[in-house]
Design an enzyme around this catalytic site. Sequence first.
Site, PDB file in Angstrom:
ATOM      1  N   CYS A 392       0.765  -1.202   0.017  1.00 29.84           N
ATOM      2  CA  CYS A 392       0.023  -0.163  -0.069  1.00 29.84           C
ATOM      3  C   CYS A 392       0.502   1.129   0.113  1.00 29.84           C
ATOM      4  O   CYS A 392       1.089   1.099  -0.587  1.00 29.84           O
ATOM      5  CB  CYS A 392      -1.184  -0.003   1.363  1.00 29.84           C
ATOM      6  SG  CYS A 392      -2.194   1.036   0.816  1.00 29.84           S
ATOM      7  N   HIS A 523      -3.878  -4.981   0.348  1.00 29.19           N
ATOM      8  CA  HIS A 523      -2.956  -5.532   1.757  1.00 29.19           C
ATOM      9  C   HIS A 523      -3.328  -6.958   1.390  1.00 29.19           C
ATOM     10  O   HIS A 523      -4.338  -7.662   1.786  1.00 29.19           O
ATOM     11  CB  HIS A 523      -4.016  -4.875   2.572  1.00 29.19           C
ATOM     12  CG  HIS A 523      -3.461  -3.740   3.467  1.00 29.19           C
ATOM     13  ND1 HIS A 523      -2.653  -3.351   3.779  1.00 29.19           N
ATOM     14  CD2 HIS A 523      -4.736  -2.849   2.448  1.00 29.19           C
ATOM     15  CE1 HIS A 523      -2.521  -1.583   3.690  1.00 29.19           C
ATOM     16  NE2 HIS A 523      -3.701  -1.316   2.756  1.00 29.19           N
ATOM     17  N   GLU A 525      -1.639  -9.006   3.073  1.00 26.20           N
ATOM     18  CA  GLU A 525      -1.262  -9.543   4.559  1.00 26.20           C
ATOM     19  C   GLU A 525      -2.678 -10.359   4.918  1.00 26.20           C
ATOM     20  O   GLU A 525      -2.754 -11.156   6.089  1.00 26.20           O
ATOM     21  CB  GLU A 525      -0.584  -9.094   5.751  1.00 26.20           C
ATOM     22  CG  GLU A 525      -1.620  -7.422   5.327  1.00 26.20           C
ATOM     23  CD  GLU A 525      -1.496  -6.869   4.591  1.00 26.20           C
ATOM     24  OE1 GLU A 525      -1.618  -6.923   3.808  1.00 26.20           O
ATOM     25  OE2 GLU A 525      -2.315  -5.090   5.298  1.00 26.20           O
TER      26      GLU A 525
END
Length: 551
Positions: A392, A523, A525
């Site tokens: 990001c 993102h 993750e």
Amino acid sequence: MKKKTRKYIFVVGGVISGVGKGITTSSIGKILQSHGYKVTAMKIDPYVNVDAGTMNPTEHGEVFVLKDGDETDQDMGNYERFLGTSLSRDNYMTTGRVYLSVIEKERALAYKGKCVQVVPHIPYEVIDRINHAVDKAGAEIVVIEVGGTVGEYENILFLETARMLKIKNPDDVLFAIVSYLPTPNTVGEMKTKPTQHAVRALNSTGIQPDFIIARSNTALDEKRKEKLALFCNVTPESVISAPDVESIYDVPGNFEKDKLGDKILKRLKLKSRGTSEAWREWEGFVRKSHSAKDEVRIAVVGKYFDTGDYVLADSYLSIIEALKYSAISQGKKAKLVWLSATTFEGKNPPLSELIGFDGILVPGGFGSRGVEGKLNVIRYAREHKIPYFGICYGMQLAVIEYARNVLGYKDATSREIDPKSKHLIIDIMEGQKENMEKGNMGGSMRLGAYPAVLGKGSIARTAYGEDKIVERHRHRFEVNPEYVEALEEKGLVFSGKSPDGKLMEIAELPTSAHPFFLGTQFHPEFEARPLSPHPIFTAFIKAAIVRGKGK
Ligand code: GLN
């Protein structure tokens, strides 16, 4: 017709926060799943914020973004990772959210002229929300974590909700209190008294716990189990010893050693359906996580570490876990070192410190503090061919760094940092301008899952093994389309784009120029799971391992 199973497990906290209520909730869910049940998990947060999106991460930890764009508490991430599922905004509520909907309903005459009261209307709203989430997930059992600890004013209405639910459905509602047993240095003995008080505080709300999850540095002995049982009105078997463990992923297995799954099922008048395949896979992951020995050393350069005199990496929880999974999948242990971005600013930044790392990651962030430090770090990683992964803000800054030092736009920046600059490489999206002007800042970023198309031959495409992906977002700014051509001409590849080609989702350098230099606007993750590590994290870890070997 047989009545469908619908059971509710409330997990509450005692004595202090931060001792693993979220992991307990996730683990209880996991073990019930392992017994063959369809489980979902929910979090009730007592604060007035409608969501976690408006809070500083040092205040509240990571903001976990769901697929549908809800900005939630980091525990929602734990539930998703442990249960291997995706949850929705129905699985999350705050005091603010509950009151807001009650007030909106009242304004719409939904209470048909009744006097709308805190009790029972707030608890009814909470119960409706719980049942709605269970229906939507098609779950048989829901594990609901109540934020805060018992005895606080803040969560009293949620405990009242749980009590009301229990009275109506005595066999279907169960309570577990996660409490802390300190061993003061000066005494050298583990103390049960704070937990006794916590249980009494819970009793005063009309709730009797079924289980006490006793968190402590070391395992509980029989004497303490008996003491807690006697003074807290439970059987000694209902006191579950939960000592500190090396890894949070050991917790479900430890609970199962204590037969917690069977005990809970018995209490809920359910039978085990045998061990699921997913549980065997989970156990395999836990074994592998312990056998991994060699380290892969990753520097994480961010700014949300400091709270007072303490350093907390909580703001980056999902990134930590995602790195762990990918490292474990490669038979390695991720060794993460937290570096504060601001230390790389000023005259002689200690950039040579970075040379010892196998990889560098710059996570998401907001505002201008630490930005120049991050840019210095990114430049160093690019020029010294250290594997770099930007997430990001970490992607946006990588593009800015490239514009500054390769294209020669010395004032290249983001509107977020300096709106007056001539080269706004990262700019605000059209739709966001209005939000900013109106001060409409809550839940208004580009949030949640969006598709992207991947370019042939790119690192990203190879890693994913497919050309269309869907990933979760949380940002207001974007790569300015005006500069895309100039950047690409000078070698930066935008290997992921929105399907209409307008938004840049991934930027990377070809492997001929750099072993791994890649940033994602989204993102990744949030999609990483123990049993399915994220492909981009794995590609980054693989590149880092190669560098580690070459050193
Ligand atoms: N601050 C940047 C933006 O709003 C990046 C956000 C982030 O890193 N999550 O676009």
